[in-house]
Design a protein around this motif. Structure first.
Motif, PDB file in Angstrom:
ATOM      1  N   PRO A  25       1.017  -1.066  -0.058  1.00  0.00           N
ATOM      2  CA  PRO A  25      -0.269   0.090  -0.216  1.00  0.00           C
ATOM      3  C   PRO A  25       1.063   1.459   0.369  1.00  0.00           C
TER       4      PRO A  25
ATOM      5  N   LYS B 276      -5.642   6.975  -2.784  1.00  0.00           N
ATOM      6  CA  LYS B 276      -5.527   5.329  -3.267  1.00  0.00           C
ATOM      7  C   LYS B 276      -5.466   4.077  -1.668  1.00  0.00           C
TER       8      LYS B 276
ATOM      9  N   THR C 176     -10.406  -2.068   4.434  1.00  0.00           N
ATOM     10  CA  THR C 176      -9.573  -3.612   5.250  1.00  0.00           C
ATOM     11  C   THR C 176      -9.459  -3.661   6.133  1.00  0.00           C
TER      12      THR C 176
ATOM     13  N   PHE D 282      -8.378   2.410   0.595  1.00  0.00           N
ATOM     14  CA  PHE D 282      -7.209   0.818   0.730  1.00  0.00           C
ATOM     15  C   PHE D 282      -7.431   0.433   2.068  1.00  0.00           C
TER      16      PHE D 282
END
Lengths: 397, 234
Positions: free
Chosen positions: B86, B93, B101, B97
């Motif tokens: 990541p 982004k 998650t 994410f």
């Protein structure tokens, strides 16, 4: 939508501090609005008391220093000026004459002033009793308005029932009103006069045989604010010369007085006082905005863990920013309304207690409110960004 | 075959003055006013396992959780979530994410005092476009049951005891879908009986395919751990 709802919820949770922050800004806004309103009122008052409409008027009279071959201004000049000059608000024709005025057993020798046009711009429109005579008509209406001091001389000021008529140079005239007690230089000039329609004066009152019925003492051209008098004077002179056949190589047969000219020093003084009041008001807005910023930073610091939680449970940076901006905007706009309300009530209270004129100029107020709100948002944004851009781990600790 | 939840490779993290080179060989303070928390530290957290990180206070448990949960950035090394790194994503982004998650249970619970239990539980749902069944009372009750809470939803968070606050925080972490759950001292304020209930819930989540990572110095939790990581040993 959720950002807005959270903003409202968040503000409600901290209503005490929110009110404090809004008041901090509101006092600054109120002080600058009040300052501007006092300056505007002061400006109007000075203009009214000292210059009247003369502050933006051109006064055309016969030039007595040149050979009397061109004659005084006349009605035809007035019509030519009306059709050729631009940017004027009103043109008033004036002619005066010596008269004998009688009522009951009282007789007084004074002057009558005949007007064609809205003379109240020149004399003021404050009345002690009755109404203004109709001077906008071409008819020779027998209407007279007495100056306050003349009414006192004729002993009709304190009478409960006002006489319906008075006699002016043997002509019967309807008494329509009495001017209020003079409070300015201009009003004082009419304190002992009888004001009447121009055509009544020339046809029934003025007995002079050497003056034509179209001759005037004076033409007053009142211009709209911000018109350059110097340009208009040149244009008016060209029109007057053309009407009276005065070549450009000769001295003009007329004078064009800017009555405002000798009083420029007073105007400068007025502007200086106004500037000082506005600077103080501006400073207070700045201090208020800073105070608002400090309270806001304090509020944000206390909310660091709440902001961190919001980010950690899924709030995006944009949503969080929107929520905080919505909060700041809400406080700043509320402050603007409170500030406006405060200035309105304080202004009215000052008007009542001190008798000063307060004028709230709407366009300038909108600018001030907009600027203050923007300033507060910019200051608050610094705090928002400093908190929101910190590493999340710092916020969580 | 066991799937990798998070893999950490040669992790380095320094607090204090920036810009200088990390000079000493081990963890601790160096002469440049820097505190080195991690240096070349590697580890793997498997999916379906309950991993417990333990160590004395100041050993870097919370810092490691912040790094694993993308709340902080490492100074060197790699952290991969499955096969994804990541830290090679753009910040925007990465944030997206992270939201999709992870779920977190903070040491200080992170409850908003002015909100009721229900408002706190539904706060994560406000920020995510999730199906309506997530916002249902049934889902909230299920999360509360898993966290062993039996309190009216309307009660303010400010009026809860330390243990109750932690259980609400656990329930809040469970109302949203997640792949990895990071917990910082979840049983610190709980009695033994409740601690066991919470541990069983967390273990159950792991058995259902989630990656559960807990930072704790509570020995009671160790019996539930699939993997124990001692930070003092490096």
């Amino acid at each position: 939508m959720s950002s807005l709802l959270l903003a409202i919820w968040s503000l409600w949770q901290r209503r005490g501090r929110v009110v404090l922050a809004a008041l901090a800004l509101a006092f600054g806004i109120a002080s600058v609005i009040l300052g501007l309103s006092i300056v505007s009122g002061y400006q109007k008052e000075i203009e009214k008391m000292t210059f009247g409409a003369y502050s933006r008027a051109l006064i055309i009279r016969e030039n007595k220093l040149v050979l009397d071959v061109y004659g005084p201004p006349n009605l035809a000049d007035g019509q030519a000026l009306k059709s050729s000059l631009e940017g004027f608000e009103n043109i008033i024709f004036r002619r005066s004459s010596q008269i004998e005025v009688r009522h009951s057993r009282e007789t007084y020798y004074t002057k009558a002033v005949g007007f064609f046009g809205d003379f109240s711009l020149e004399t003021g429109d404050r009345l002690y009793w009755g109404k203004l005579p109709d001077t906008n008509t071409k008819e020779a209406k027998r209407q007279c308005l007495l100056g306050y001091r003349l009414a006192a001389k004729l002993k009709i000021l304190r009478t409960k029932t006002k006489p319906k008529t008075i006699i002016v140079n043997d002509a019967i005239c309807d008494l329509v009103g009495i001017m209020a007690e003079p409070e300015s230089r201009i009003e004082e000039a009419y304190g002992l006069a009888v004001v009447m329609p121009f055509n009544f004066l020339v046809h029934y009152v003025d007995n002079s045989e050497d003056r034509g019925v179209d001759e005037l003492d004076q033409i007053t051209v009142i211009f709209k604010p911000d018109v350059k008098l110097a340009d208009k004077t040149r244009k008016a002179d060209r029109i007057m010369r053309k009407n009276h056949g005065i070549p450009q190589t000769h001295a003009s047969g007329f004078t064009y007085n800017d009555e405002n000219f000798p009083l420029k020093a007073l105007e400068k003084q007025r502007n200086l006082v106004g500037m000082i009041i506005l600077v103080l008001g501006g400073l207070s807005v700045l201090v208020s905005a800073l105070g608002f910023g400090v309270i806001w930073v304090n509020m944000l610091t206390a909310r660091k863990s709440e902001i961190a939680t919001q980010i950690a449970v899924g709030a995006s940076f944009t949503k969080l920013l929107l929520q905080l901006i919505a909060e700041v905007c809400f406080i700043a706009i509320s402050a603007a309304f409170i500030g406006f309300g405060l200035s309105y009530f304080i202004g009215h209270a000052l008007q009542e207690m001190l008798g000063i004129t307060i004028i709230i100029p709407p366009i300038q107020i909108l600018w001030i409110v907009g600027f203050s709100v923007l300033l507060a948002i910019i200051i608050a944004m610094q705090a928002i960004l400093s908190v929101a851009l910190q590493p999340l781990s710092n916020l969580v600790k | 075959m066991t799937q990798i939840g998070i893999s950490v490779h040669n992790l380095g993290k320094v607090f204090g003055k920036r810009g200088g080179e990390v000079k000493n060989k081990g963890v601790g303070k160096n002469g440049d006013g820097q505190t080195i928390i991690f240096k070349d530290w590697s580890c793997v957290f498997n999916t379906g396992e309950l991993s417990i990180i333990y160590g004395r206070s100041g050993s870097g448990k919370t810092t490691l959780l912040s790094l694993l949960g993308l709340l902080d950035t490492p100074d060197s090394g790699d952290i991969k979530i499955g096969n994804i790194n990541p830290y090679k994503m753009s910040a925007r982004k990465r944030a997206l994410f992270r939201r999709q998650t992870f779920s977190y249970i903070f040491q200080r619970t992170g409850l908003i005092d002015g909100m009721s239990i229900k408002q706190n539980l539904t706060l994560p749902l406000r920020y995510r476009a999730l199906p309506n069944n997530y916002k249902s009372v049934a889902n909230l009750n299920k999360a509360m049951e898993q966290a062993a809470i039996d309190l009216p939803l309307s009660r303010k968070a400010a009026n809860l005891s330390g243990g109750e606050r932690m259980r609400v925080a656990i329930a809040r972490a469970l109302v949203v879908p997640f792949e990895i759950l990071l917990c910082d001292e979840p049983t610190a304020a709980l009695d033994e009986e409740t601690s066991h209930i919470i541990c069983k819930t967390l273990l159950n989540l792991a058995r259902n395919g989630k990656t559960v990572i807990i930072a704790s110095h509570d020995p009671l939790m160790h019996e539930y751990a699939d993997c124990l990581i001692n930070l003092e040993e490096g």
